[in-house]
Write a protein that holds these residues in place. Structure first.
Motif, PDB file in Angstrom:
ATOM      1  N   GLY A 277       0.823  -1.200   0.000  1.00  0.00           N
ATOM      2  CA  GLY A 277       0.000   0.000   0.000  1.00  0.00           C
ATOM      3  C   GLY A 277       0.852   1.244   0.000  1.00  0.00           C
ATOM      4  O   GLY A 277       1.005   1.926  -1.017  1.00  0.00           O
ATOM      5  N   ASP A 278       1.444   1.571   1.167  1.00  0.00           N
ATOM      6  CA  ASP A 278       2.300   2.748   1.268  1.00  0.00           C
ATOM      7  C   ASP A 278       3.733   2.460   0.821  1.00  0.00           C
ATOM      8  O   ASP A 278       4.469   3.368   0.443  1.00  0.00           O
ATOM      9  N   ARG A 279       4.142   1.191   0.893  1.00  0.00           N
ATOM     10  CA  ARG A 279       5.490   0.799   0.497  1.00  0.00           C
ATOM     11  C   ARG A 279       5.455  -0.620  -0.077  1.00  0.00           C
ATOM     12  O   ARG A 279       4.458  -1.336   0.081  1.00  0.00           O
ATOM     13  N   VAL A 280       6.517  -1.037  -0.690  1.00  0.00           N
ATOM     14  CA  VAL A 280       6.620  -2.405  -1.200  1.00  0.00           C
ATOM     15  C   VAL A 280       6.610  -3.388  -0.032  1.00  0.00           C
ATOM     16  O   VAL A 280       7.374  -3.250   0.933  1.00  0.00           O
ATOM     17  N   THR A 281       5.728  -4.378  -0.124  1.00  0.00           N
ATOM     18  CA  THR A 281       5.688  -5.444   0.878  1.00  0.00           C
ATOM     19  C   THR A 281       5.819  -6.824   0.235  1.00  0.00           C
ATOM     20  O   THR A 281       5.866  -7.830   0.946  1.00  0.00           O
ATOM     21  N   GLY A 282       5.869  -6.863  -1.088  1.00  0.00           N
ATOM     22  CA  GLY A 282       5.989  -8.161  -1.741  1.00  0.00           C
ATOM     23  C   GLY A 282       6.157  -8.032  -3.243  1.00  0.00           C
ATOM     24  O   GLY A 282       6.003  -6.955  -3.827  1.00  0.00           O
ATOM     25  N   ASP A 306       7.700 -12.537  -0.159  1.00  0.00           N
ATOM     26  CA  ASP A 306       7.735 -11.545   0.915  1.00  0.00           C
ATOM     27  C   ASP A 306       9.055 -10.773   0.839  1.00  0.00           C
ATOM     28  O   ASP A 306      10.092 -11.249   1.314  1.00  0.00           O
ATOM     29  N   VAL A 307       9.017  -9.608   0.217  1.00  0.00           N
ATOM     30  CA  VAL A 307      10.205  -8.746   0.127  1.00  0.00           C
ATOM     31  C   VAL A 307       9.780  -7.325   0.486  1.00  0.00           C
ATOM     32  O   VAL A 307       8.624  -6.941   0.303  1.00  0.00           O
ATOM     33  N   GLN A 308      10.723  -6.552   0.979  1.00  0.00           N
ATOM     34  CA  GLN A 308      10.421  -5.186   1.396  1.00  0.00           C
ATOM     35  C   GLN A 308      11.029  -4.121   0.469  1.00  0.00           C
ATOM     36  O   GLN A 308      10.868  -2.927   0.708  1.00  0.00           O
ATOM     37  N   ALA A 309      11.718  -4.566  -0.568  1.00  0.00           N
ATOM     38  CA  ALA A 309      12.266  -3.634  -1.559  1.00  0.00           C
ATOM     39  C   ALA A 309      12.533  -4.413  -2.840  1.00  0.00           C
ATOM     40  O   ALA A 309      12.788  -5.621  -2.808  1.00  0.00           O
TER      41      ALA A 309
END
Length: 449
Positions: A277-282, A306-309
């Motif tokens: 939503g606000d940032r990459v979460t996957g 599941d990745v954050q960037a």
């Protein structure tokens, strides 16, 4: 002659101009200015090669010898399209060669690509190479990150993300880069390639380096290592492909080492969306399958990771140049053998291109030599018919820069900056440490420190 761009492509063009037999036979009195928008020369070698690649950086030695020739003058911190227009160059040079390279990431049009945490490799590489036009800090999020691509840039980005930052302290890395890399919490780096192991574009040297990092384990899934008929043919016909495939297949069957950080190489995975939503979460990918002819097709099976960037390393594009036509799709200046073509598809007299701005980002640094050879040969054959510069006096061009208030740097100034960077390194037991700030680079080059 004027050359815009002081990376390998531009410097190799200058080298070949000084050796060209056609020009020598015509007894041409040769004077070459190599211009660059940065205060320093070497382009990609200084700002596109990872700091832990000293062997590739040794290319600087060969480039240095070329720029040291008396017929060649380096003028840095001169921004074409801002400080100068094409008409300025044509007034002072009989011919102009553009060698500005490819500096932008190729776009990837999938949902979520603009979310915070989605990055282009070009910016990340420039940041960790301390390019003066990049911000000082880089936010490195999460414990698990993805890299998209199967070339040397993707491998470099993945290696830097997985590496212990302290392992870079023997290089010229700057304090801000070491600080942000040391703060990262990454335990898993996932590299995703759309095609199979026989189609990967990285070189064996780059691939092997992934597995030579203390504390990092490379993981390859056995199910990704199958070959179709086209893959078998590729292995038979290419030593590089054969070596890559052997390395990857051996990694896929070995026992785990239990290292604290893992670098996963995924093949046959097509990115279809960034999640969050606000940032990459996957990252969502589609499983692909080999089609037998060297291509792939979708299976309709989708996986969420599941990745954050996400770091995009799927290719580079050149940037448009003022007063020149531009092919936005390919990211190049339209040309025929290095002769720049106008809107009527006819050569623009006295205007040429070489390197990646000519043919796109294909091949290694050394490949730009052959590229420059074609351009220079065509320039030399055209020279007798070209209109002569109205004001060819080299000092007249310098007066123009002074009149426009351009704080340009010179070859002697660059050598002064080299000595300064080496002194910074010696003070901390290292060979050199880069100066990151453009203002400081210019100040040192101009003897104002």
């Amino acid at each position: 002659m004027g050359i815009v761009g002081a990376g390998p492509a531009g410097i190799y063009a200058a080298d070949l101009l000084t050796k060209d037999e056609t020009l020598a036979a015509a007894d041409v009195r040769l004077s070459i200015d190599v211009l660059d928008r940065l205060p320093s020369p070497y382009g990609l070698v200084r700002y596109g090669v990872a700091p832990d690649h000293p062997r590739i950086r040794q290319i600087q030695g060969a480039l240095h010898k070329i720029l040291d020739r008396p017929q060649i003058r380096f003028l840095g911190n001169v921004d074409y399209g801002v400080d100068l227009k094409l008409e300025d160059l044509r007034r002072h040079y009989d011919a102009v060669v553009f060698a500005t390279g490819s500096d932008r990431d190729r776009p990837l049009d999938i949902p979520g690509i603009d979310l915070p945490g989605s990055h282009g490799a070009a910016d990340f590489v420039s940041w960790y190479d301390s390019h003066p036009d990049l911000p000082e800090s880089w936010r490195i999020d999460g414990t698990s990150v993805a890299v998209l691509g199967a070339g040397n840039v993707a491998v470099d980005v993945a290696r830097i993300l997985a590496k212990d930052a302290d392992d870079l302290l023997t290089t010229d890395v700057t304090d801000n880069v070491h600080r942000d890399l040391a703060a990262k919490r990454i335990t898993d780096v996932h590299v995703f390639a759309r095609r199979g192991i026989a189609q990967a574009k990285f070189t064996p040297m780059e691939l092997r380096e992934l597995d030579r990092q203390p504390g990092v384990e490379v993981i390859v899934s056995p199910e990704d290592c199958d070959l179709d008929a086209a893959g078998v043919t590729a292995v038979e016909n290419s030593n590089q492909t054969r070596t890559n495939v052997k390395i990857l297949q051996n990694w896929a069957i070995r026992d785990p080492r239990g290292e604290p950080r893992r670098l996963h190489l995924h093949f046959l995975q097509r990115p279809v969306a960034l999640l969050g939503g606000d940032r990459v979460t996957g990252l969502r990918t589609e499983r692909m399958e080999l089609d037998g002819s060297g291509g792939v097709r979708g299976t309709g099976e989708f996986l969420d990771h599941d990745v954050q960037a996400v770091y995009r390393a799927i290719g580079y594009l050149g940037s448009p140049l003022a007063d020149l036509p531009f092919d936005e799709e390919r990211g190049v200046v339209p040309n025929a053998g290095g002769r720049v073509l106008g809107l009527d598809d006819r050569p623009v007299p006295g205007v040429y291109a070489t390197g990646w701005i000519k043919r796109g980002p294909v091949g290694l640094i050394g490949h730009t030599k052959g590229d420059a050879l074609e351009t220079v040969a065509n320039l030399a054959s055209d020279l007798a018919a070209l209109p002569r510069a109205a004001d060819p006096d080299p000092e007249s061009f310098v007066r123009l820069l002074h009149a426009r208030g351009v704080p340009f740097t010179t070859w002697k100034g660059w050598q002064r900056l080299e000595r300064h960077e080496e002194s910074l390194g010696r003070a901390r037991g290292r060979q050199r440490i880069k100066v990151r700030s453009r203002e400081e680079m210019v100040r040192v080059c101009r003897g104002q420190d």
